[in-house]
Scaffold this motif. Structure first.
Motif, PDB file in Angstrom:
ATOM      1  N   ALA A 144       8.622   8.689  -0.390  1.00 39.49           N
ATOM      2  CA  ALA A 144       7.246   8.221  -0.210  1.00 39.49           C
ATOM      3  C   ALA A 144       6.442   8.349  -1.496  1.00 39.49           C
ATOM      4  O   ALA A 144       5.507   7.573  -1.721  1.00 39.49           O
ATOM      5  CB  ALA A 144       6.573   9.006   0.911  1.00 39.49           C
ATOM      6  N   ARG A 145       6.783   9.307  -2.344  1.00 37.75           N
ATOM      7  CA  ARG A 145       6.071   9.456  -3.613  1.00 37.75           C
ATOM      8  C   ARG A 145       6.435   8.365  -4.604  1.00 37.75           C
ATOM      9  O   ARG A 145       5.676   8.084  -5.514  1.00 37.75           O
ATOM     10  CB  ARG A 145       6.377  10.821  -4.231  1.00 37.75           C
ATOM     11  CG  ARG A 145       5.643  11.941  -3.536  1.00 37.75           C
ATOM     12  CD  ARG A 145       5.847  13.249  -4.250  1.00 37.75           C
ATOM     13  NE  ARG A 145       6.986  13.916  -3.611  1.00 37.75           N
ATOM     14  CZ  ARG A 145       7.885  14.609  -4.245  1.00 37.75           C
ATOM     15  NH1 ARG A 145       7.829  14.764  -5.538  1.00 37.75           N
ATOM     16  NH2 ARG A 145       8.867  15.184  -3.583  1.00 37.75           N
ATOM     17  N   ARG A 146       7.597   7.740  -4.436  1.00 36.22           N
ATOM     18  CA  ARG A 146       8.070   6.751  -5.399  1.00 36.22           C
ATOM     19  C   ARG A 146       7.720   5.312  -5.020  1.00 36.22           C
ATOM     20  O   ARG A 146       7.778   4.438  -5.864  1.00 36.22           O
ATOM     21  CB  ARG A 146       9.587   6.850  -5.538  1.00 36.22           C
ATOM     22  CG  ARG A 146      10.012   8.146  -6.139  1.00 36.22           C
ATOM     23  CD  ARG A 146      11.511   8.238  -6.146  1.00 36.22           C
ATOM     24  NE  ARG A 146      11.918   9.168  -7.169  1.00 36.22           N
ATOM     25  CZ  ARG A 146      12.929   8.990  -7.967  1.00 36.22           C
ATOM     26  NH1 ARG A 146      13.681   7.936  -7.858  1.00 36.22           N
ATOM     27  NH2 ARG A 146      13.221   9.892  -8.876  1.00 36.22           N
ATOM     28  N   VAL A 147       7.423   5.056  -3.756  1.00 36.50           N
ATOM     29  CA  VAL A 147       7.139   3.695  -3.314  1.00 36.50           C
ATOM     30  C   VAL A 147       5.663   3.575  -2.970  1.00 36.50           C
ATOM     31  O   VAL A 147       4.958   4.574  -2.801  1.00 36.50           O
ATOM     32  CB  VAL A 147       8.009   3.296  -2.096  1.00 36.50           C
ATOM     33  CG1 VAL A 147       9.469   3.301  -2.451  1.00 36.50           C
ATOM     34  CG2 VAL A 147       7.737   4.178  -0.909  1.00 36.50           C
ATOM     35  N   ASP A 148       5.200   2.344  -2.853  1.00 41.95           N
ATOM     36  CA  ASP A 148       3.811   2.107  -2.488  1.00 41.95           C
ATOM     37  C   ASP A 148       3.569   2.546  -1.051  1.00 41.95           C
ATOM     38  O   ASP A 148       4.483   2.580  -0.231  1.00 41.95           O
ATOM     39  CB  ASP A 148       3.466   0.621  -2.630  1.00 41.95           C
ATOM     40  CG  ASP A 148       3.562   0.153  -4.068  1.00 41.95           C
ATOM     41  OD1 ASP A 148       3.377   0.997  -4.966  1.00 41.95           O
ATOM     42  OD2 ASP A 148       3.825  -1.045  -4.277  1.00 41.95           O
ATOM     43  N   ALA A 149       2.330   2.836  -0.743  1.00 47.77           N
ATOM     44  CA  ALA A 149       1.973   3.245   0.618  1.00 47.77           C
ATOM     45  C   ALA A 149       2.201   2.081   1.566  1.00 47.77           C
ATOM     46  O   ALA A 149       1.806   0.942   1.296  1.00 47.77           O
ATOM     47  CB  ALA A 149       0.522   3.701   0.673  1.00 47.77           C
ATOM     48  N   GLY A 150       2.835   2.362   2.674  1.00 51.57           N
ATOM     49  CA  GLY A 150       3.105   1.338   3.665  1.00 51.57           C
ATOM     50  C   GLY A 150       1.978   1.225   4.674  1.00 51.57           C
ATOM     51  O   GLY A 150       1.002   1.990   4.657  1.00 51.57           O
TER      52      GLY A 150
END
Length: 132
Positions: free
Chosen positions: A53-59
């Motif tokens: 979750a820290r590496r991808v954009d917020a869903g």
């Protein structure tokens, strides 16, 4: 993904508490071991989701104001005509039957599994579906 990560971390805390209580009261090693293993699996999944979750954009699931339609879109690519899962299923069934009836059955299931894996990995590198 943040929400899912937090859910699994809290679930792991609950499973750990239940494993300790169950182990103390029951003195039964199999169930206690299973609960501690479930705790380990919850921690691994929760850590992976929180790390990712820290590496991808917020869903959309991380936004409290999001609608259901905000999470719509393409999920991924799934081959609609592949026969390779059938070979893997037959090979896997034979392999598990080898545990029941005899290990000699693995000599027949291993080639079926390997052919299924080979076909599935290289499915889009040959034939009419070649895209390279």
């Amino acid at each position: 993904m943040k929400i899912q990560g937090k859910m699994f971390i809290w679930l792991s805390v609950f499973v750990l508490a239940m494993a300790i209580v169950y182990g103390y009261w029951s003195k039964e090693p199999a169930g206690t071991t299973a609960l501690f293993l479930a705790f380990g699996l919850c921690v691994m999944i929760g850590y992976y989701l929180a790390f990712t979750a820290r590496r991808v954009d917020a869903g959309a699931q991380d936004n409290k104001e999001a609608d259901v339609a905000d999470d719509a879109g393409e999920v991924g690519f799934f081959s609609p005509h592949s026969w390779q899962p059938l070979a893997l299923g037959i090979g896997g069934a034979l392999a598990f039957m080898g545990v029941v009836f005899g290990w000699w059955l693995l000599y027949f299931s291993a080639p079926i599994i390997m052919i299924g894996l080979w076909g599935w990995v290289f499915e889009y590198y040959r034939g009419e579906n070649q895209n390279q």
